[in-house]
Design an enzyme around this catalytic site. Structure first.
Site, PDB file in Angstrom:
ATOM      1  N   CYS A 142      -9.190   9.061  -1.108  1.00  0.00           N
ATOM      2  CA  CYS A 142      -8.935   7.845  -0.741  1.00  0.00           C
ATOM      3  C   CYS A 142      -8.220   7.704   0.602  1.00  0.00           C
ATOM      4  CB  CYS A 142      -7.939   7.228  -1.765  1.00  0.00           C
ATOM      5  SG  CYS A 142      -7.667   5.426  -1.681  1.00  0.00           S
ATOM      6  N   LYS A 163      -7.797  -6.869  -0.717  1.00  0.00           N
ATOM      7  CA  LYS A 163      -7.794  -5.510  -1.471  1.00  0.00           C
ATOM      8  C   LYS A 163      -9.250  -5.084  -2.239  1.00  0.00           C
ATOM      9  CE  LYS A 163      -5.147  -2.641  -4.629  1.00  0.00           C
ATOM     10  NZ  LYS A 163      -3.787  -2.677  -5.407  1.00  0.00           N
ATOM     11  N   SER A 192      -9.306   1.285  -5.170  1.00  0.00           N
ATOM     12  CA  SER A 192      -7.809   0.701  -4.867  1.00  0.00           C
ATOM     13  C   SER A 192      -7.294   0.795  -3.430  1.00  0.00           C
ATOM     14  CB  SER A 192      -7.011   0.671  -5.942  1.00  0.00           C
ATOM     15  OG  SER A 192      -5.672   0.316  -5.843  1.00  0.00           O
ATOM     16  N   HIS A 235     -11.621   6.642  -6.352  1.00  0.00           N
ATOM     17  CA  HIS A 235     -10.543   7.450  -7.187  1.00  0.00           C
ATOM     18  C   HIS A 235     -11.259   7.965  -8.637  1.00  0.00           C
ATOM     19  CE1 HIS A 235      -6.715   7.025  -5.152  1.00  0.00           C
ATOM     20  NE2 HIS A 235      -7.116   5.765  -4.923  1.00  0.00           N
ATOM     21  N   GLU A 237     -10.754  10.290 -10.167  1.00  0.00           N
ATOM     22  CA  GLU A 237      -9.902  10.943 -11.081  1.00  0.00           C
ATOM     23  C   GLU A 237      -9.167   9.975 -11.935  1.00  0.00           C
ATOM     24  OE1 GLU A 237      -7.359   9.857  -7.618  1.00  0.00           O
ATOM     25  OE2 GLU A 237      -9.543  10.519  -8.046  1.00  0.00           O
ATOM     26  N   ARG A 249       1.592  -4.447 -12.575  1.00  0.00           N
ATOM     27  CA  ARG A 249       3.023  -4.272 -11.852  1.00  0.00           C
ATOM     28  C   ARG A 249       2.556  -5.121 -10.631  1.00  0.00           C
ATOM     29  NH1 ARG A 249       1.871   0.521  -8.149  1.00  0.00           N
ATOM     30  NH2 ARG A 249       0.616  -1.134  -7.132  1.00  0.00           N
TER      31      ARG A 249
END
Length: 305
Positions: A142, A163, A192, A235, A237, A249
């Protein structure tokens, strides 16, 4: 063969509950095996979560891996207890004379800053340069992927109007590469991020190979130095609930947060996530360890050049 992890690392108990076989230093030292040395530079805010995500993927290799965690001295994390950092992490300057078979550098929540404005940029540059001669193969993830491409090859980043958030299909551009052994024609990867790199910049540099991309999320994976460097813009992972936690969040703070794309069952955030990337994530990391670390690294680790 299990992973060799620092005694009392929280990830050990978490992964044992998932029936993943790991061992701590005390038990591993009884085996007469030269483990592969893997160092993780963890720049993510929730370090224990990231540790667990990466260790989970690395645990599927049949090789014994000796995992170390590196920190940067010029930044103090706010979301991880200082006791955890002191017990399990070492400063780069204390590790700079060592060599490693593999390295993973994570993302960081600083992508909207210019690289030179990041408070720890000078230390990051030193680590990037050190990795070229002290590590057999390095994964940049990233923000680290964008920063690594900028530092090593002058590739700029560009701000996105919205985003890039969700699960996006990727296509391997050279399926014959060992990193894609066993892959299907298409694989998914979580993203992200607020910035991107452009494929034309990558293609214009003869030192770089664009090896995976997406019609929705753009450049996916770039390879350099015959696999000694991989730059992953997403990502692989991520755990199943990572994007869900991030979405909830942010919604508690702002009203303009978009739902992650292609993530929830029936694209309904009231439903649980639909995990569509885990199998390829495990295969990617297993291929990396096997073909680009184990089969390339010298038996005498000090011979890495």
């Amino acid at each position: 063969m299990p992973l060799r992890l620092p005694d009392r690392l929280p990830a050990i108990e978490i992964l044992k509950q998932e029936n993943i076989f790991v061992m701590d230093d005390s038990r591993a030292t009884s085996q007469d095996i030269r483990p592969l040395k893997i160092v993780i530079l963890n720049l993510m805010p929730l370090k224990i979560t990231t540790e667990t995500d990466l260790v989970r993927l690395l645990s599927n290799t049949p090789l014994q891996l000796d995992i170390s965690f590196m920190r940067i001295k010029s930044h103090t994390p706010k979301n991880t207890p200082i006791e955890h950092m002191l017990m399990f992490y070492r400063d780069f300057e204390d590790m700079s004379n060592e060599k490693f078979d593999g390295m993973i550098i994570t993302g960081a929540p600083v992508e909207t800053y210019e690289y030179e404005d990041v408070t720890y940029w000078n230390e990051i540059k030193a680590i990037f340069e050190w990795a070229k001669s002290h590590v057999t193969s390095t994964l940049y993830i990233c923000w680290a992927a964008q920063a690594g491409l900028y530092y090593h090859y002058g590739i700029p980043k560009y701000s996105l109007s919205k985003k890039k958030f969700g699960i996006f299909r990727q296509y391997a551009l050279d399926p014959r590469l060992p990193i894609f052994r066993g892959f299907d024609d298409v694989f998914n990867m979580p993203h992200s991020r607020h910035t991107e790199i452009h494929r034309e910049d990558v293609l214009a540099n003869s030192d770089l190979s664009l090896i995976a991309e997406s019609p929705e999320s753009g450049v996916g994976i770039v390879m350099a130095r015959s696999g000694r460097e991989f730059f992953i813009t997403g990502h692989l992972e991520y755990a199943p609930d990572t994007l869900d936690n991030e979405y909830k969040r942010d919604k508690n703070v702002r009203d303009d947060v978009d739902m992650p794309i292609n993530y929830y069952r029936d694209n309904n955030p009231d439903n649980p996530p639909l995990v569509t990337w885990s199998a390829h994530a495990n295969l990617f990391y297993n291929n990396w360890i096997n073909y680009y670390v184990y089969q390339e690294t010298p038996f005498d680790i000090n011979s890495i050049e």
